[in-house]
Design a protein around this motif. Structure first.
Motif, PDB file in Angstrom:
ATOM      1  N   HIS A   6      -7.361 -22.029 -20.070  1.00 54.88           N
ATOM      2  CA  HIS A   6      -6.013 -21.602 -20.472  1.00 54.88           C
ATOM      3  C   HIS A   6      -6.061 -20.803 -21.771  1.00 54.88           C
ATOM      4  CE1 HIS A   6      -1.548 -22.580 -19.984  1.00 54.88           C
ATOM      5  NE2 HIS A   6      -1.598 -21.892 -21.123  1.00 54.88           N
ATOM      6  N   HIS A   8      -4.420 -17.057 -23.823  1.00 49.84           N
ATOM      7  CA  HIS A   8      -3.420 -15.973 -23.810  1.00 49.84           C
ATOM      8  C   HIS A   8      -3.996 -14.784 -24.574  1.00 49.84           C
ATOM      9  CE1 HIS A   8      -0.237 -18.502 -22.111  1.00 49.84           C
ATOM     10  NE2 HIS A   8      -0.659 -19.458 -22.918  1.00 49.84           N
ATOM     11  N   GLU A  92       1.782 -19.725 -16.260  1.00 52.99           N
ATOM     12  CA  GLU A  92       2.243 -21.072 -16.373  1.00 52.99           C
ATOM     13  C   GLU A  92       3.727 -21.142 -16.077  1.00 52.99           C
ATOM     14  OE1 GLU A  92       1.295 -20.807 -21.010  1.00 52.99           O
ATOM     15  OE2 GLU A  92       2.327 -22.672 -20.539  1.00 52.99           O
ATOM     16  N   HIS A 153      -1.097 -28.511 -17.842  1.00 57.50           N
ATOM     17  CA  HIS A 153      -1.608 -27.858 -19.040  1.00 57.50           C
ATOM     18  C   HIS A 153      -1.115 -28.598 -20.284  1.00 57.50           C
ATOM     19  CE1 HIS A 153      -1.074 -24.922 -22.240  1.00 57.50           C
ATOM     20  NE2 HIS A 153       0.184 -24.792 -21.967  1.00 57.50           N
ATOM     21  N   ASP A 203      -5.430 -22.862 -25.096  1.00 55.44           N
ATOM     22  CA  ASP A 203      -4.065 -22.339 -25.241  1.00 55.44           C
ATOM     23  C   ASP A 203      -4.006 -21.338 -26.390  1.00 55.44           C
ATOM     24  OD1 ASP A 203      -1.442 -22.060 -24.367  1.00 55.44           O
ATOM     25  OD2 ASP A 203      -0.680 -23.728 -25.557  1.00 55.44           O
TER      26      ASP A 203
HETATM   27 NI    NI Z   1      -0.064 -21.454 -22.560  1.00 53.00          NI
END
Ligand code: NI
Length: 255
Positions: A6, A8, A92, A153, A203
Motif C-alpha cells: 500500500h 501512494h 482503496e 488496510h 501507506d
Molecule cells: Ni492509503
C-alpha cells in the motif's frame, strides 16, 4: 525480499525524487510496490506508474473522502483501466467517519458500487475503514466480500473484528502504526493473528514509522515495519518476509 502492499507514490510529495525513492526501496529489499488508487486521477496515475516501472503494480478506486465525486463515468473509466495487466485490485474503498468529507450515505452507496464493480471484474478489494467499522463490516458481509478476497488496510480493530475479517476472506495489513508507543492494542492483534493472514504496508507518504516520524514516509521504511512485526511475533525477520510475501502474492494474484 518484501512486498509493499500500500503506497501512494502518485502523491505530489514524490514528484521531485521518485527515482531515488524507488532506488532506496530496491536497496531495502522491496521486491514489488502496490500503488493504491484513491480517486479518478490517482487511479489513472497509479496505472501509469505500473506501466512505467517494472516493480510497481496498481490498484484503482475512489477513497471514501471523495465519494461525492463519483459518477457513472468513474466506473466506466475503472472498467477500462482494469483491462491493464498490472492493475490488480479495486481500492482503496470504504468508509471514513473520522473526517466525513463526503456524507455518510454517499460513502456507503459508493462503497457498495465499487464492491459490485469488483465482483463484475473478479478482482480483490483494498478496504479503508476509519471510525466506521460496524457499517464497514455490515456492507462487506452483505456484498459478499468473501467471494472477492482482499485487504483490510491499516487495520485498527480489535482481535474479535480481526477474526471476523479472516472469516470474510480478508487479510490484515499493518504499517508504521505498530511502531508507535500508543499502539499497544494494534500490536496485540498482530500478536494474536497468525502470520499467514498478515501483510506489510507503509501507506506512504503518511504514517511514517519510528524513528522517522515527522518526515515523509516511503517504501524503503517497510523494513522497519517488518522488523517490528518480527519482534512482536517473536520470529525471525526472514520468516516475516517469506510469509507476508507469499500472502501478498496470493491476494494480488502475482506468480
Ligand atoms: Ni492509503
Amino acid at each position: 525480499m518484501l512486498i509493499e502492499t500500500h503506497a501512494h507514490l502518485d502523491s505530489h510529495k514524490f514528484k521531485r525524487d521518485l527515482d531515488q525513492v524507488l532506488q532506496r526501496a530496491k536497496e531495502a529489499g522491496i521486491e514489488y510496490i502496490f500503488n493504491i488508487g484513491a480517486g479518478e486521477r490517482s487511479s489513472q496515475e497509479s496505472a501509469a506508474l505500473a506501466k512505467q516501472y517494472s516493480q510497481i503494480y496498481a490498484t484503482i478506486g475512489v477513497h471514501p473522502h471523495d465519494a461525492n465525486e463519483v459518477t457513472g463515468d468513474t466506473l466506466r473509466l475503472f472498467r477500462e483501466l482494469a483491462k491493464e495487466e498490472k492493475v490488480r485490485a479495486i481500492g482503496e474503498i470504504g468508509l471514513d467517519y473520522h473526517y466525513d468529507f463526503s456524507p455518510r450515505d454517499v460513502q456507503q452507496r459508493v462503497f457498495r458500487a465499487q464492491l459490485r464493480l469488483a465482483h463484475e471484474l473478479k478482482m480483490p478489494v483494498v478496504i479503508h475503514s476509519r471510525e466506521a467499522d460496524k457499517d464497514t463490516m455490515e456492507i462487506l458481509r452483505q456484498e459478499e466480500v468473501d467471494k472477492l478476497g482482499g485487504i483490510m488496510h491499516c487495520f485498527a480493530g480489535d482481535v474479535k473484528m480481526a477474526e471476523e475479517c479472516l472469516r470474510l476472506n480478508l487479510k490484515l495489513a499493518f504499517g508504521g502504526v505498530i511502531t508507535f508507543d500508543n499502539a499497544r492494542s494494534t500490536r496485540e492483534v498482530v500478536k494474536a493473528i497468525p502470520l499467514e493472514h498478515l501483510l506489510l504496508e507503509t501507506d506512504c507518504p503518511y504514517l511514517t514509522p519510528v524513528p522517522h516520524r515527522g518526515k515523509r514516509n516511503e517504501p524503503a521504511y517497510l523494513r522497519l515495519v517488518a522488523e517490528k512485526m518480527a519482534e512482536i511475533k517473536g520470529v525471525e525477520l526472514a520468516e516475516v518476509a517469506r510469509v507476508t510475501t507469499k500472502n501478498a502474492k496470493a491476494v494480488y494474484g502475482i506468480k
